[in-house]
Design a protein around this motif. Structure first.
Motif, PDB file in Angstrom:
ATOM      1  N   THR A 163       0.851  -1.184   0.000  1.00  0.00           N
ATOM      2  CA  THR A 163       0.000   0.000   0.000  1.00  0.00           C
ATOM      3  C   THR A 163       0.886   1.232   0.000  1.00  0.00           C
ATOM      4  N   ALA A 164       0.689   2.108  -0.969  1.00  0.00           N
ATOM      5  CA  ALA A 164       1.465   3.350  -1.030  1.00  0.00           C
ATOM      6  C   ALA A 164       0.735   4.407  -0.220  1.00  0.00           C
ATOM      7  N   VAL A 165       1.403   4.976   0.740  1.00  0.00           N
ATOM      8  CA  VAL A 165       0.803   5.972   1.614  1.00  0.00           C
ATOM      9  C   VAL A 165       1.543   7.291   1.447  1.00  0.00           C
ATOM     10  N   ILE A 166       0.826   8.331   1.085  1.00  0.00           N
ATOM     11  CA  ILE A 166       1.431   9.656   0.945  1.00  0.00           C
ATOM     12  C   ILE A 166       1.156  10.446   2.213  1.00  0.00           C
ATOM     13  N   PHE A 167       2.224  10.890   2.872  1.00  0.00           N
ATOM     14  CA  PHE A 167       2.091  11.641   4.110  1.00  0.00           C
ATOM     15  C   PHE A 167       2.109  13.136   3.836  1.00  0.00           C
ATOM     16  N   TYR A 168       1.539  13.899   4.743  1.00  0.00           N
ATOM     17  CA  TYR A 168       1.498  15.351   4.621  1.00  0.00           C
ATOM     18  C   TYR A 168       2.049  15.995   5.880  1.00  0.00           C
ATOM     19  N   ARG A 169       2.759  17.115   5.679  1.00  0.00           N
ATOM     20  CA  ARG A 169       3.283  17.847   6.827  1.00  0.00           C
ATOM     21  C   ARG A 169       2.128  18.343   7.694  1.00  0.00           C
ATOM     22  N   PRO A 170       2.305  18.282   9.006  1.00  0.00           N
ATOM     23  CA  PRO A 170       1.274  18.864   9.871  1.00  0.00           C
ATOM     24  C   PRO A 170       1.272  20.379   9.733  1.00  0.00           C
ATOM     25  N   LYS A 171       0.135  21.003  10.005  1.00  0.00           N
ATOM     26  CA  LYS A 171       0.056  22.455   9.991  1.00  0.00           C
ATOM     27  C   LYS A 171       0.846  23.024  11.165  1.00  0.00           C
ATOM     28  N   LEU A 172       1.329  24.238  10.995  1.00  0.00           N
ATOM     29  CA  LEU A 172       2.069  24.892  12.072  1.00  0.00           C
ATOM     30  C   LEU A 172       1.245  24.950  13.346  1.00  0.00           C
ATOM     31  N   SER A 173      -0.062  25.223  13.195  1.00  0.00           N
ATOM     32  CA  SER A 173      -0.914  25.337  14.376  1.00  0.00           C
ATOM     33  C   SER A 173      -1.044  24.027  15.142  1.00  0.00           C
ATOM     34  N   ASP A 174      -0.706  22.916  14.482  1.00  0.00           N
ATOM     35  CA  ASP A 174      -0.798  21.607  15.134  1.00  0.00           C
ATOM     36  C   ASP A 174       0.495  21.224  15.853  1.00  0.00           C
ATOM     37  N   LEU A 175       1.558  21.994  15.635  1.00  0.00           N
ATOM     38  CA  LEU A 175       2.853  21.659  16.236  1.00  0.00           C
ATOM     39  C   LEU A 175       2.938  22.201  17.656  1.00  0.00           C
ATOM     40  N   PRO A 176       3.613  21.481  18.549  1.00  0.00           N
ATOM     41  CA  PRO A 176       3.743  21.942  19.932  1.00  0.00           C
ATOM     42  C   PRO A 176       4.876  22.945  20.139  1.00  0.00           C
ATOM     43  N   ILE A 177       5.580  23.317  19.069  1.00  0.00           N
ATOM     44  CA  ILE A 177       6.673  24.283  19.169  1.00  0.00           C
ATOM     45  C   ILE A 177       6.375  25.481  18.288  1.00  0.00           C
ATOM     46  N   SER A 178       7.037  26.592  18.596  1.00  0.00           N
ATOM     47  CA  SER A 178       6.810  27.830  17.850  1.00  0.00           C
ATOM     48  C   SER A 178       7.561  27.803  16.523  1.00  0.00           C
ATOM     49  N   ALA A 179       7.287  28.817  15.694  1.00  0.00           N
ATOM     50  CA  ALA A 179       7.949  28.912  14.396  1.00  0.00           C
ATOM     51  C   ALA A 179       9.462  29.042  14.564  1.00  0.00           C
ATOM     52  N   ARG A 180       9.903  29.859  15.513  1.00  0.00           N
ATOM     53  CA  ARG A 180      11.348  30.032  15.728  1.00  0.00           C
ATOM     54  C   ARG A 180      11.965  28.740  16.243  1.00  0.00           C
ATOM     55  N   GLN A 181      11.269  28.065  17.147  1.00  0.00           N
ATOM     56  CA  GLN A 181      11.769  26.790  17.662  1.00  0.00           C
ATOM     57  C   GLN A 181      11.839  25.747  16.553  1.00  0.00           C
ATOM     58  N   LEU A 182      10.902  25.809  15.621  1.00  0.00           N
ATOM     59  CA  LEU A 182      10.953  24.903  14.471  1.00  0.00           C
ATOM     60  C   LEU A 182      12.200  25.160  13.643  1.00  0.00           C
ATOM     61  N   GLU A 183      12.515  26.436  13.425  1.00  0.00           N
ATOM     62  CA  GLU A 183      13.699  26.782  12.634  1.00  0.00           C
ATOM     63  C   GLU A 183      14.971  26.275  13.315  1.00  0.00           C
ATOM     64  N   VAL A 184      15.064  26.452  14.635  1.00  0.00           N
ATOM     65  CA  VAL A 184      16.220  25.945  15.377  1.00  0.00           C
ATOM     66  C   VAL A 184      16.275  24.420  15.269  1.00  0.00           C
ATOM     67  N   SER A 185      15.144  23.763  15.407  1.00  0.00           N
ATOM     68  CA  SER A 185      15.098  22.297  15.345  1.00  0.00           C
ATOM     69  C   SER A 185      15.535  21.790  13.982  1.00  0.00           C
ATOM     70  N   GLN A 186      15.131  22.478  12.915  1.00  0.00           N
ATOM     71  CA  GLN A 186      15.526  22.075  11.570  1.00  0.00           C
ATOM     72  C   GLN A 186      17.042  22.144  11.395  1.00  0.00           C
ATOM     73  N   LEU A 187      17.661  23.175  11.972  1.00  0.00           N
ATOM     74  CA  LEU A 187      19.120  23.302  11.866  1.00  0.00           C
ATOM     75  C   LEU A 187      19.824  22.243  12.703  1.00  0.00           C
ATOM     76  N   VAL A 188      19.245  21.902  13.851  1.00  0.00           N
ATOM     77  CA  VAL A 188      19.796  20.794  14.647  1.00  0.00           C
ATOM     78  C   VAL A 188      19.772  19.519  13.825  1.00  0.00           C
ATOM     79  N   ALA A 189      18.688  19.316  13.086  1.00  0.00           N
ATOM     80  CA  ALA A 189      18.531  18.096  12.288  1.00  0.00           C
ATOM     81  C   ALA A 189      19.553  18.001  11.160  1.00  0.00           C
ATOM     82  N   THR A 190      20.141  19.139  10.768  1.00  0.00           N
ATOM     83  CA  THR A 190      21.182  19.097   9.739  1.00  0.00           C
ATOM     84  C   THR A 190      22.553  18.777  10.325  1.00  0.00           C
ATOM     85  N   GLY A 191      22.637  18.699  11.662  1.00  0.00           N
ATOM     86  CA  GLY A 191      23.905  18.382  12.313  1.00  0.00           C
ATOM     87  C   GLY A 191      24.687  19.594  12.779  1.00  0.00           C
ATOM     88  N   MET A 192      24.100  20.778  12.696  1.00  0.00           N
ATOM     89  CA  MET A 192      24.809  21.998  13.086  1.00  0.00           C
ATOM     90  C   MET A 192      24.942  22.099  14.601  1.00  0.00           C
TER      91      MET A 192
END
Length: 239
Positions: A163-192
């Motif tokens: 079964t092929a399942v296509i996933f979708y990003r959650p909306k920002l309003s559904d995330l438990p972190i703020s927009a700035r915290q998301l940006e920091v988290s994304q950079l952590v995920a790159t190994g910085m």
């Protein structure tokens, strides 16, 4: 100086002045001017708005947010000067939509946004789009590969035993972190490292540490590896 915006800053009560980077190495970043204070823009690593492009001086210009929310720009004796809407000036008030050129490559713009949309440019870069709606992020080959945390599948196609399942990003309003915290988290995920993240975002390493402490608390995790996994599982890497 005639600004490009249609309304004066003091008409934007409740909105936050933001500096969007339109062109240059920091293209897609947003810098909210949240506090009444001066913000140095330039190549200096400790600058509040760090823009590291050729032709940008270490302390190129200073942006001052005033009590009424208006923003005043002043050249700091930079090599290439301050150019607003194509006109070279020593300084003056900025209006919404004004375009600021720093050297041949770096182009900034002043925008006013509600607090919840301060990091709109960074979110658009992450793939949320202007409406912050869902966007497809990954395809799994079997139902068993679906992670409940990865979002809700919006399309399922049967193909034999898989079964092929296509996933979708959650909306920002559904995330438990703020927009700035998301940006920091994304950079952590790159190994910085924290120091590298601080330089990338134009903030201090202590501020990065503070953001991570809040992120760990909100997500009930305790390591960079766990945070990276959380980002990847939800398709929030920004790729």
């Amino acid at each position: 100086m005639q600004g490009a915006g249609e309304r004066e800053a003091d008409d934007d009560e409740g909105l936050v002045p933001c500096i969007d980077v339109l062109e240059g190495r920091s293209k897609g970043k947003a810098f909210p001017l949240e506090r009444v204070r001066g913000y140095v823009v330039g190549r200096l690593p400790g600058a509040e708005i760090h823009i590291d492009d050729p032709g940008v001086s270490r302390r190129h210009i200073k942006l001052t947010r005033r009590d009424d929310g208006s923003v005043h720009a002043a050249d700091m004796r930079s090599t290439n000067g301050l150019i607003v809407n194509g006109e070279k000036i020593d300084g003056g008030p900025l209006l919404e939509g004004d375009v600021i050129s720093l050297g041949p490559d770096a182009v900034l713009r002043l925008a006013y946004r509600p607090p919840e949309r301060m990091y709109e440019a960074a979110l658009a870069r992450a793939g949320f789009g202007s409406s912050l709606g869902p966007a497809p992020v990954e395809v799994a080959t079997t139902e068993d590969q679906r992670s409940p945390a990865a979002g809700t599948p919006r399309q399922v196609d049967g193909a034999g035993d898989s079964t092929a399942v296509i996933f979708y990003r959650p909306k920002l309003s559904d995330l438990p972190i703020s927009a700035r915290q998301l940006e920091v988290s994304q950079l952590v995920a790159t190994g910085m490292t924290n120091a590298a993240i601080a330089e990338q975002l134009g903030i201090s390493p202590r501020t990065v540490t503070s953001h991570l402490d809040h992120i760990y608390g909100r997500l009930s995790i305790s390591s960079r590896a766990a945070l990276t996994r959380w980002i990847v599982e939800r398709g929030l890497t920004g790729n």
